[in-house]
Design a protein around this motif. Structure first.
Motif, PDB file in Angstrom:
ATOM      1  N   CYS A 168      10.568   9.820  51.035  1.00  0.00           N
ATOM      2  CA  CYS A 168      11.683  10.513  50.395  1.00  0.00           C
ATOM      3  C   CYS A 168      11.517  12.029  50.558  1.00  0.00           C
ATOM      4  O   CYS A 168      10.396  12.537  50.707  1.00  0.00           O
ATOM      5  N   GLN A 169      12.609  12.751  50.502  1.00  0.00           N
ATOM      6  CA  GLN A 169      12.584  14.202  50.696  1.00  0.00           C
ATOM      7  C   GLN A 169      11.786  14.898  49.602  1.00  0.00           C
ATOM      8  O   GLN A 169      11.114  15.903  49.853  1.00  0.00           O
ATOM      9  N   PHE A 170      11.842  14.366  48.364  1.00  0.00           N
ATOM     10  CA  PHE A 170      11.128  14.970  47.244  1.00  0.00           C
ATOM     11  C   PHE A 170      10.120  13.971  46.675  1.00  0.00           C
ATOM     12  O   PHE A 170      10.438  12.792  46.481  1.00  0.00           O
ATOM     13  N   SER A 171       8.912  14.461  46.390  1.00  0.00           N
ATOM     14  CA  SER A 171       7.856  13.574  45.878  1.00  0.00           C
ATOM     15  C   SER A 171       8.186  13.036  44.491  1.00  0.00           C
ATOM     16  O   SER A 171       7.670  11.998  44.077  1.00  0.00           O
ATOM     17  N   SER A 172       9.046  13.764  43.753  1.00  0.00           N
ATOM     18  CA  SER A 172       9.414  13.336  42.400  1.00  0.00           C
ATOM     19  C   SER A 172      10.680  12.491  42.380  1.00  0.00           C
ATOM     20  O   SER A 172      11.273  12.266  41.322  1.00  0.00           O
ATOM     21  N   CYS A 173      11.105  11.997  43.528  1.00  0.00           N
ATOM     22  CA  CYS A 173      12.351  11.234  43.636  1.00  0.00           C
ATOM     23  C   CYS A 173      12.330  10.007  42.727  1.00  0.00           C
ATOM     24  O   CYS A 173      11.360   9.251  42.697  1.00  0.00           O
ATOM     25  N   SER A 174      13.391   9.822  41.975  1.00  0.00           N
ATOM     26  CA  SER A 174      13.496   8.649  41.094  1.00  0.00           C
ATOM     27  C   SER A 174      14.117   7.464  41.806  1.00  0.00           C
ATOM     28  O   SER A 174      14.167   6.354  41.263  1.00  0.00           O
ATOM     29  N   HIS A 175      14.625   7.689  43.008  1.00  0.00           N
ATOM     30  CA  HIS A 175      15.246   6.650  43.841  1.00  0.00           C
ATOM     31  C   HIS A 175      16.507   6.069  43.200  1.00  0.00           C
ATOM     32  O   HIS A 175      16.853   4.914  43.420  1.00  0.00           O
ATOM     33  N   GLU A 208      19.285  10.556  44.249  1.00  0.00           N
ATOM     34  CA  GLU A 208      18.949  11.801  44.921  1.00  0.00           C
ATOM     35  C   GLU A 208      19.334  11.804  46.407  1.00  0.00           C
ATOM     36  O   GLU A 208      19.234  10.786  47.094  1.00  0.00           O
ATOM     37  N   LYS A 209      19.732  12.971  46.878  1.00  0.00           N
ATOM     38  CA  LYS A 209      19.958  13.148  48.309  1.00  0.00           C
ATOM     39  C   LYS A 209      18.596  13.152  49.007  1.00  0.00           C
ATOM     40  O   LYS A 209      17.618  13.682  48.481  1.00  0.00           O
ATOM     41  N   CYS A 255      16.882  10.468  49.638  1.00  0.00           N
ATOM     42  CA  CYS A 255      16.076   9.323  49.179  1.00  0.00           C
ATOM     43  C   CYS A 255      16.082   8.246  50.259  1.00  0.00           C
ATOM     44  O   CYS A 255      17.143   7.740  50.658  1.00  0.00           O
TER      45      CYS A 255
END
Length: 294
Positions: A246-253, A256-257, A259
């Motif tokens: 995912c683009q961000f490590s904190s992605c909640s799935h 988010e864009k 993901c």
């Protein structure tokens, strides 16, 4: 006096019934377990002392590979989730909460779809096989269709769950036809339909241990085996290969864009219903504080 190792089959009225080499001993648990808030559970592997006179005692509980508060079971290998194609119609969110609770407790979930003679089970089979969860269908008109399910349960400790009317008892009768009468007695003992007992009992059937109890309900799995927000993503096996990209490590799935999981859903690699269940489960627990879970 002798010391033996066995498995707890039933707990009732302060007594524990431990099977050792197909002989069942009525036991009391030592007080130290209660003081440590670690009383024996059905499914526990235990060491007992058998005296010449008086009650047998449970002296030691072996390390558990998993445990559930409701129903109070431990060391379960397989959770058989029985789902019907019709009457009642399948509820994907309920099924997915059960599979997630199983995975979170190191229990293998297995989907068994009944009434495939009334409506095709293909959609359900495709959804869960794509997710990496074993899924089978059977018809009560074709007993041989359940033979591969029995083979899967051989030598395992399994628990059956599912909504009323999906055909759990019918499935058990198909799997173990020689014990059909005993299955009926099991239902009566457990108070199926009356909802008046929380008794959990394992039955040794052809070398397999099987728990079938109305206490093993969806509500219990949700309330007493709540999954931490951060762990829900790991309870969906099909998410695994996408979690680190995912683009961000904190992605909640969830929305988010960038993901990778959402992209996989859009590409048809992950079933849309499974991701919807994940989002619903995440939203249910995301704002719950630690103290509220106790």
């Amino acid at each position: 006096m002798k010391t033996l190792n066995g498995i707890v089959l039933k707990s009732t009225g302060g007594f524990y019934y431990v099977e050792v080499a197909q002989v069942v001993y009525e036991c009391k648990a030592r007080g130290i377990f209660r003081k440590k808030n670690n009383s024996p559970k059905v499914g526990d592997r235990v060491t007992i002392t058998v005296p010449e006179d008086g009650y047998c005692s449970i002296d030691e509980i072996s390390s558990r590979k998993n445990t559930l508060r409701r129903p109070p079971l431990s060391n379960i290998d397989i959770l058989v989730i029985v789902v019907s194609t019709v009457e009642p119609a399948p509820n994907y969110l309920v099924i997915d909460k059960m599979t997630a609770a199983a995975v979170d407790n190191d229990i293998e979930p297995v989907i068994v779809i009944s009434k495939s003679d009334l409506k095709s089970a293909d959609e359900l089979l495709s959804t869960y096989r794509k997710s990496g969860i074993k899924a089978f269908s059977y018809s009560s008109d074709d007993p041989d269709s359940a033979s591969h399910i029995k083979e899967l349960l051989k030598g395992k400790v399994s628990a059956f769950t599912g909504n009323s009317g999906v055909g759990k008892s019918t499935l058990l009768n198909i799997l173990y036809p020689d014990l059909k009468l005993e299955t009926g007695e099991i239902s009566e003992k457990l108070g199926r339909g009356r909802h008046t007992t929380r008794t959990v009992e394992l039955f040794n059937i052809d070398g397999s241990y099987v728990a079938d109890t109305p206490g093993f309900s969806t509500v219990d799995l949700e309330r007493y085996n709540m999954i931490e927000k951060e762990n829900i993503q790991f309870c969906f096996p099909e998410f695994e290969e996408y979690l680190t990209t995912c683009q961000f490590s904190s992605c909640s799935h969830t929305c988010e864009k960038g993901c990778s999981i959402i992209s996989a859903v859009n590409e048809g690699k992950i079933a849309k219903s499974r991701h919807q269940s994940y989002v619903a489960m995440y939203d249910e627990v995301k704002d719950i504080k630690q103290w509220q879970k106790k």
